[in-house]
Design an enzyme around this catalytic site. Structure first.
Site, PDB file in Angstrom:
ATOM      1  N   CYS A  54       5.824  14.256 -27.716  1.00  0.00           N
ATOM      2  CA  CYS A  54       6.399  14.285 -28.684  1.00  0.00           C
ATOM      3  C   CYS A  54       8.012  13.961 -29.753  1.00  0.00           C
ATOM      4  O   CYS A  54       8.538  14.674 -28.899  1.00  0.00           O
ATOM      5  CB  CYS A  54       6.409  15.572 -30.133  1.00  0.00           C
ATOM      6  SG  CYS A  54       5.895  15.925 -31.725  1.00  0.00           S
ATOM      7  N   CYS A  58      10.830  20.793 -31.213  1.00  0.00           N
ATOM      8  CA  CYS A  58      10.914  22.076 -31.461  1.00  0.00           C
ATOM      9  C   CYS A  58      11.322  23.030 -29.775  1.00  0.00           C
ATOM     10  O   CYS A  58      10.018  22.652 -29.170  1.00  0.00           O
ATOM     11  CB  CYS A  58       9.292  22.344 -31.719  1.00  0.00           C
ATOM     12  SG  CYS A  58       9.498  21.060 -33.664  1.00  0.00           S
ATOM     13  N   CYS A  61       8.017  24.431 -27.989  1.00  0.00           N
ATOM     14  CA  CYS A  61       6.167  23.282 -28.114  1.00  0.00           C
ATOM     15  C   CYS A  61       6.222  22.769 -26.824  1.00  0.00           C
ATOM     16  O   CYS A  61       7.517  22.227 -26.313  1.00  0.00           O
ATOM     17  CB  CYS A  61       6.554  22.414 -29.205  1.00  0.00           C
ATOM     18  SG  CYS A  61       5.125  21.708 -28.582  1.00  0.00           S
ATOM     19  N   CYS A  98     -10.180  22.154 -36.580  1.00  0.00           N
ATOM     20  CA  CYS A  98      -8.680  22.256 -36.444  1.00  0.00           C
ATOM     21  C   CYS A  98      -8.662  20.484 -35.699  1.00  0.00           C
ATOM     22  O   CYS A  98      -8.218  21.129 -34.374  1.00  0.00           O
ATOM     23  CB  CYS A  98      -7.572  22.806 -37.312  1.00  0.00           C
ATOM     24  SG  CYS A  98      -6.319  23.051 -37.637  1.00  0.00           S
ATOM     25  N   CYS A 129      -9.285  20.469 -40.551  1.00  0.00           N
ATOM     26  CA  CYS A 129      -8.130  20.854 -40.987  1.00  0.00           C
ATOM     27  C   CYS A 129      -7.335  19.271 -40.104  1.00  0.00           C
ATOM     28  O   CYS A 129      -8.022  19.349 -39.171  1.00  0.00           O
ATOM     29  CB  CYS A 129      -7.208  21.919 -40.767  1.00  0.00           C
ATOM     30  SG  CYS A 129      -6.127  22.275 -40.472  1.00  0.00           S
ATOM     31  N   CYS A 189      -2.110  25.083 -45.306  1.00  0.00           N
ATOM     32  CA  CYS A 189      -2.368  26.534 -44.353  1.00  0.00           C
ATOM     33  C   CYS A 189      -0.920  25.599 -43.554  1.00  0.00           C
ATOM     34  O   CYS A 189      -0.314  25.357 -43.374  1.00  0.00           O
ATOM     35  CB  CYS A 189      -3.116  25.453 -43.544  1.00  0.00           C
ATOM     36  SG  CYS A 189      -3.005  27.219 -41.781  1.00  0.00           S
ATOM     37  N   ARG A 261      -3.837  34.514 -40.715  1.00  0.00           N
ATOM     38  CA  ARG A 261      -4.604  33.960 -39.250  1.00  0.00           C
ATOM     39  C   ARG A 261      -3.492  34.341 -38.373  1.00  0.00           C
ATOM     40  O   ARG A 261      -2.708  33.571 -37.760  1.00  0.00           O
ATOM     41  CB  ARG A 261      -4.633  33.031 -38.956  1.00  0.00           C
ATOM     42  CG  ARG A 261      -5.720  31.849 -37.449  1.00  0.00           C
ATOM     43  CD  ARG A 261      -5.748  30.176 -37.774  1.00  0.00           C
ATOM     44  NE  ARG A 261      -6.770  30.203 -38.506  1.00  0.00           N
ATOM     45  CZ  ARG A 261      -6.841  28.643 -39.369  1.00  0.00           C
ATOM     46  NH1 ARG A 261      -5.613  28.792 -39.007  1.00  0.00           N
ATOM     47  NH2 ARG A 261      -7.352  28.218 -40.486  1.00  0.00           N
TER      48      ARG A 261
HETATM   49  N1  SAM Z   1       2.599  18.688 -34.382  1.00  0.00           N
HETATM   50  C1  SAM Z   1       2.675  18.837 -35.744  1.00  0.00           C
HETATM   51  C2  SAM Z   1       3.742  20.260 -36.216  1.00  0.00           C
HETATM   52  O1  SAM Z   1       4.629  20.501 -35.302  1.00  0.00           O
HETATM   53  O2  SAM Z   1       3.156  20.078 -37.643  1.00  0.00           O
HETATM   54  C3  SAM Z   1       1.888  19.234 -35.527  1.00  0.00           C
HETATM   55  C4  SAM Z   1       1.010  21.055 -33.929  1.00  0.00           C
HETATM   56  S1  SAM Z   1       1.772  22.023 -33.577  1.00  0.00           S
HETATM   57  C5  SAM Z   1       2.085  21.945 -32.174  1.00  0.00           C
HETATM   58  C6  SAM Z   1       1.255  23.327 -35.210  1.00  0.00           C
HETATM   59  C7  SAM Z   1       1.837  24.610 -34.899  1.00  0.00           C
HETATM   60  O3  SAM Z   1       1.866  25.347 -33.511  1.00  0.00           O
HETATM   61  C8  SAM Z   1       3.790  25.124 -34.510  1.00  0.00           C
HETATM   62  O4  SAM Z   1       4.401  24.567 -36.131  1.00  0.00           O
HETATM   63  C9  SAM Z   1       3.799  26.016 -34.265  1.00  0.00           C
HETATM   64  O5  SAM Z   1       4.281  27.332 -34.731  1.00  0.00           O
HETATM   65  C10 SAM Z   1       2.406  25.951 -33.176  1.00  0.00           C
HETATM   66  N2  SAM Z   1       2.683  26.099 -32.009  1.00  0.00           N
HETATM   67  C11 SAM Z   1       3.442  25.936 -31.299  1.00  0.00           C
HETATM   68  N3  SAM Z   1       3.767  26.266 -30.023  1.00  0.00           N
HETATM   69  C12 SAM Z   1       3.869  27.747 -30.282  1.00  0.00           C
HETATM   70  C13 SAM Z   1       3.356  28.126 -28.876  1.00  0.00           C
HETATM   71  N4  SAM Z   1       4.158  28.008 -27.727  1.00  0.00           N
HETATM   72  N5  SAM Z   1       3.633  29.207 -29.524  1.00  0.00           N
HETATM   73  C14 SAM Z   1       3.026  29.837 -30.336  1.00  0.00           C
HETATM   74  N6  SAM Z   1       2.998  28.813 -31.734  1.00  0.00           N
HETATM   75  C15 SAM Z   1       3.078  27.785 -30.942  1.00  0.00           C
HETATM   76  C1  DTB Z   2      -1.089  27.342 -36.450  1.00  0.00           C
HETATM   77  O1  DTB Z   2      -0.103  27.580 -37.004  1.00  0.00           O
HETATM   78  N1  DTB Z   2      -1.159  27.660 -34.423  1.00  0.00           N
HETATM   79  C2  DTB Z   2      -2.235  26.978 -33.443  1.00  0.00           C
HETATM   80  C3  DTB Z   2      -2.083  25.498 -34.700  1.00  0.00           C
HETATM   81  N2  DTB Z   2      -1.029  25.968 -36.059  1.00  0.00           N
HETATM   82  C4  DTB Z   2      -2.211  24.429 -34.839  1.00  0.00           C
HETATM   83  C5  DTB Z   2      -1.324  26.043 -32.784  1.00  0.00           C
HETATM   84  C6  DTB Z   2      -0.533  26.874 -31.824  1.00  0.00           C
HETATM   85  C7  DTB Z   2      -0.417  26.001 -30.791  1.00  0.00           C
HETATM   86  C8  DTB Z   2      -0.219  26.811 -29.584  1.00  0.00           C
HETATM   87  C9  DTB Z   2       0.695  26.586 -28.213  1.00  0.00           C
HETATM   88  C10 DTB Z   2      -0.417  25.426 -27.699  1.00  0.00           C
HETATM   89  O2  DTB Z   2      -1.839  24.881 -27.176  1.00  0.00           O
HETATM   90  O3  DTB Z   2       0.394  24.771 -27.248  1.00  0.00           O
HETATM   91 FE1  SF4 Z   3       5.838  18.177 -32.186  1.00  0.00          FE
HETATM   92 FE2  SF4 Z   3       5.747  20.269 -31.022  1.00  0.00          FE
HETATM   93 FE3  SF4 Z   3       7.383  19.764 -32.761  1.00  0.00          FE
HETATM   94 FE4  SF4 Z   3       5.056  19.731 -33.287  1.00  0.00          FE
HETATM   95  S1  SF4 Z   3       4.781  21.734 -32.614  1.00  0.00           S
HETATM   96  S2  SF4 Z   3       6.716  18.882 -34.451  1.00  0.00           S
HETATM   97  S3  SF4 Z   3       3.682  18.705 -31.640  1.00  0.00           S
HETATM   98  S4  SF4 Z   3       7.219  19.372 -30.809  1.00  0.00           S
END
Ligand code: SAM
Ligand code: DTB
Ligand code: SF4
Length: 326
Positions: A54, A58, A61, A98, A129, A189, A261
């Site tokens: 990506c 973030c 992530c 989702c 979703c 959401c 959630r």
């Molecule tokens: N790329 C898209 C975005 O960021 O909008 C969708 C996927 S992203 C992984 C969705 C959400 O997952 C993020 O906004 C964050 O709140 C949550 N998330 C991602 N990595 C996480 C982690 N290591 N621990 C907890 N929540 C996480």
């Molecule tokens: C949200 O708030 N949590 C979900 C979903 N929306 C997409 C994602 C959690 C991701 C947790 C880290 C991972 O699986 O990489």
């Molecule tokens: Fe990309 Fe992860 Fe950020 Fe979603 S949360 S925009 S997958 S870096």
């Protein structure tokens, strides 16, 4: 649709948050019972339809190319593979599917496949979703017309703390996407993450922003950071479980008609902590042993927990709320 009072201030929210825990939980549970069956929890299944590589930065992530993570970037997976995973999820009791993609935003060339995924999952009788990053005006219409029920896009934290976590897109960009999704008529959401080094005020401010949107999100995911190797937050200090429960309770009181959630991080929570979160008003979870890339409790352990607590899976959204028949 979730009503919003539009008038939450940090002070009023903070005062509730700081109540003695038993008073806060009592108020949250009272609000919860006025709006939902307290023994029902909605189950969503997550699937990563495009993993890794990506462009965003973030800090939490595992999928950010900028975090030097070892996750290799995949292409958007085949529609048939998505539908076969959705079939399994429906058979295991999930009522919402989702689909998440590690994108800054979808490209025009991806839209046909996304539309086919939405239509295929809807044909199985599940709610749909997606979480695909930012959307423009054309894309929200394409997704809505395909029948997408929910769009997930988290604000993640307070406006103040946000630049400490993400620099490649702004807090305002996120709010713009949320507004587009809502104005197109899809359900929103949106929530965030606790445990990224934010302070107590940041947590309250995040909820104030969500509750004061033109309409409160229909679904509010509260994630507990799952620290990921090779990310800047790999060694973040864990959130105190009682602090986490207080935020769930506050979210329930501030957004009485939303599904709150209990999202990422359940595999690091005890049964007792999860039970307290449900008592505080959480009424939705991700089911299945993987989230996008990280682990989640096994279906069998969730089934045992639900049995111990006398909790049952919630039917699709239309029947879930006590006011649905009005
Ligand atoms: N790329 C898209 C975005 O960021 O909008 C969708 C996927 S992203 C992984 C969705 C959400 O997952 C993020 O906004 C964050 O709140 C949550 N998330 C991602 N990595 C996480 C982690 N290591 N621990 C907890 N929540 C996480
Ligand atoms: C949200 O708030 N949590 C979900 C979903 N929306 C997409 C994602 C959690 C991701 C947790 C880290 C991972 O699986 O990489
Ligand atoms: Fe990309 Fe992860 Fe950020 Fe979603 S949360 S925009 S997958 S870096």
């Amino acid at each position: 649709m979730s009503a919003t009072s539009n008038t939450w201030t940090r002070e009023t929210a903070q005062a509730l948050h700081d109540l003695p825990l038993m008073d806060l939980l009592y108020r949250a549970q009272t609000v919860h019972r006025e709006n939902f069956d307290p023994n029902k929890v909605q189950m969503s299944r997550l699937l990563s339809i495009k993993t890794g590589g990506c462009a965003e930065d973030c800090a939490y992530c595992s999928q950010s190319a900028r975090n030097g993570s070892k996750l290799s970037a995949s292409k958007l997976i085949e529609v048939e593979r998505v539908l076969s995973e959705a079939r399994k999820a429906a058979a295991a009791g999930s009522t919402r599917f989702c689909m998440g993609a590690a994108w800054r935003e979808p490209k025009a060339r991806d839209m046909d496949a996304l539309v086919a995924m939405i239509q295929g999952v809807k044909d199985m009788g599940m709610e749909t979703c997606m979480t695909l990053g930012m959307l423009d005006d054309t894309q929200v219409v394409q997704l809505r017309d395909a029948g997408l029920d929910y769009y997930n896009h988290n604000i993640d934290t307070s406006e103040r703390y946000y630049p400490e976590v993400i620099t490649t897109r702004t807090f305002a960009d996120r709010i713009d996407t949320l507004n587009r999704v809502r104005e197109a008529g899809m359900k929103v959401c949106s929530g965030g993450i606790l445990g990224m080094g934010e302070n107590g005020e940041d947590r309250i401010d995040m909820l104030v922003t969500l509750a004061n949107l033109p309409e409160a999100p229909d679904s509010v995911p509260i994630n507990m950071l799952m620290p990921q190797a090779d990310t800047p937050l790999a060694d973040a200090k864990p959130v105190d479980p009682i602090d986490f429960v207080r935020i769930i309770a506050l979210a329930r009181i501030m957004m009485p008609k939303s599904h709150v959630r209990l999202s990422a991080g359940r595999s690091d929570m005890s049964d007792e902590m999860q039970a307290m979160c449900f008592f505080a008003g959480a009424n939705s979870i991700f089911a299945g042993d993987t989230l996008l890339t990280a682990e989640n409790p096994e279906e069998s352990s969730d089934a045992k927990l639900f049995a111990k607590l006398g909790i049952q899976p919630m039917e699709p959204d239309t029947e879930a709320r006590l006011d649905a028949a009005e």
